[in-house]
Design a protein around this motif. Structure first.
Motif, short mmCIF file in Angstrom:
data_model
loop_
_atom_site.label_atom_id
_atom_site.label_comp_id
_atom_site.label_asym_id
_atom_site.label_seq_id
_atom_site.Cartn_x
_atom_site.Cartn_y
_atom_site.Cartn_z
N GLU A 1 -7.70 -2.22 4.38
CA GLU A 1 -6.47 -1.48 4.05
C GLU A 1 -5.51 -1.34 5.24
OE1 GLU A 1 -9.29 -1.11 1.15
OE2 GLU A 1 -9.64 -0.07 3.05
N HIS B 1 0.85 -1.19 0.00
CA HIS B 1 0.00 0.00 0.00
C HIS B 1 0.89 1.25 0.00
CE1 HIS B 1 -3.32 -2.72 1.31
NE2 HIS B 1 -4.04 -1.86 0.62
N LYS B 2 1.38 1.60 -1.18
CA LYS B 2 2.29 2.73 -1.30
C LYS B 2 1.63 4.05 -0.96
CE LYS B 2 5.45 -0.04 -3.04
NZ LYS B 2 6.63 -0.44 -2.23
N GLU B 3 0.31 4.12 -1.10
CA GLU B 3 -0.42 5.36 -0.86
C GLU B 3 -0.73 5.59 0.62
OE1 GLU B 3 -3.66 2.31 -0.84
OE2 GLU B 3 -1.66 2.56 -1.71
N ILE B 4 -0.46 4.60 1.45
CA ILE B 4 -0.75 4.71 2.89
C ILE B 4 0.57 4.76 3.65
CG2 ILE B 4 -1.88 3.65 4.87
CD1 ILE B 4 -3.79 2.27 2.96
N ASN B 5 0.86 5.94 4.20
CA ASN B 5 2.14 6.10 4.89
C ASN B 5 2.01 6.77 6.26
OD1 ASN B 5 4.11 5.20 2.70
ND2 ASN B 5 2.94 6.76 1.60
N LYS C 1 -10.93 4.58 5.14
CA LYS C 1 -10.59 3.23 4.68
C LYS C 1 -10.99 2.19 5.74
CE LYS C 1 -6.87 4.50 1.52
NZ LYS C 1 -7.20 5.95 1.49
N ASP D 1 -3.77 8.66 6.60
CA ASP D 1 -4.05 8.05 5.29
C ASP D 1 -5.09 6.94 5.40
OD1 ASP D 1 -2.25 9.72 4.02
OD2 ASP D 1 -0.58 8.31 4.17
#
Length: 276
Positions: A193, A130-134, A142, A138
């Protein structure tokens, strides 16, 4: 010949400390227990789990329990019981105590007394895929899974209200799972997620499944983990508190925690019913 518990207490040998000085009636009551039945559900490594190679119980709680039994000169009889049934099992005398990573909470204190022995807290994490969740934010809007049998669902909802809403983001959707292993399976399958579980267990999981998960921030709430004992069993409450106090004093407690990489949650003083 093994000395009796009462004679060891009198001699000051058992706990090797003056921290525990139970009354004669309490000492005599504990002396009558041939074994201490302890509830545990071995599905929460590294606190409690079964060694894959031997299928034997192991973990931090197991080691602490065995050491407590040694110091009280009593056999520890481990009873595998569903987490949601443990408090009732203590209340009905099915077991003598709970040692299974249980959070000390006010509602649980209505039924059992908790001898607090560890500090922890819930932590968010996701997969490295999950590159978009940091960051924790984020996860707003979800799906986040966690064990429905714990206090984590309510704590996730509270964090979401306090953080997502002020940031103008939608609330986290809390997904109740059968346990943390189930939540991780759902995460890997892409059904959710994120996951929340105790911060004390995350390093172990990350080491077990390398390059799979990434933590998001630090623990976002404070929890006290306690050993649950029947409210009317003052002898065992005093005995367990005294044994833990002695273990802290002589370094055994920290040695056990360090063995499992859990020293960051160590306490300095044993408390009773400190949880909120």
């Amino acid at each position: 010949m093994k000395k009796t518990l009462l004679s060891l207490i009198t001699a000051g040998v058992l706990l090797n400390t003056a921290a525990w000085t139970p009354g004669a009636s309490a000492a005599e009551a504990l002396k009558q227990k041939d074994e201490i039945k302890v509830a545990m559900m071995p599905n929460y490594p590294p606190l409690e789990f079964k060694d894959p190679a031997t299928d034997q119980l192991t973990g931090m709680d197991y080691d602490l329990g065995m050491e407590i039994g040694k110091r009280l000169n009593r056999k520890i009889s481990w009873q595998e019981i569903g987490f949601e049934q443990m408090v009732n099992a203590v209340a009905t005398k099915r077991v003598d105590m709970i040692l299974s990573g249980m959070t000390d909470t006010k509602p649980r204190q209505d039924i059992a007394t908790f001898v607090d022995y560890y500090n922890s807290g819930p932590q968010f994490y996701t997969t490295v895929a999950h590159k978009e969740i940091n960051t924790m934010l984020d996860l707003c809007g979800k799906k986040v899974g966690t064990s429905r049998r714990t206090t984590f669902p309510a704590e996730i909802a509270a964090w979401s209200t306090a953080n997502c809403t002020p940031a103008g983001k939608p609330a986290i959707v809390v997904v109740g799972a059968e346990g943390t292993a189930d939540a991780r399976t759902q995460l890997r399958q892409g059904r959710i997620e994120g996951v929340v579980q105790g911060s004390e267990t995350l390093p172990y999981i990350m080491n077990l499944e390398k390059n799979t998960y990434k933590p998001l921030g630090k623990a976002f709430a404070y929890q006290v983990t306690g050993i649950g004992i029947s409210k009317d069993d003052s002898a065992l409450i005093d005995g367990v508190k005294g044994a833990l106090t002695a273990m802290i004093a002589d370094g055994t407690y920290l040695k056990i925690l360090s063995k499992w990489g859990l020293q960051d949650g160590a306490i300095k003083e044993v408390t009773i019913n400190k949880g909120q």
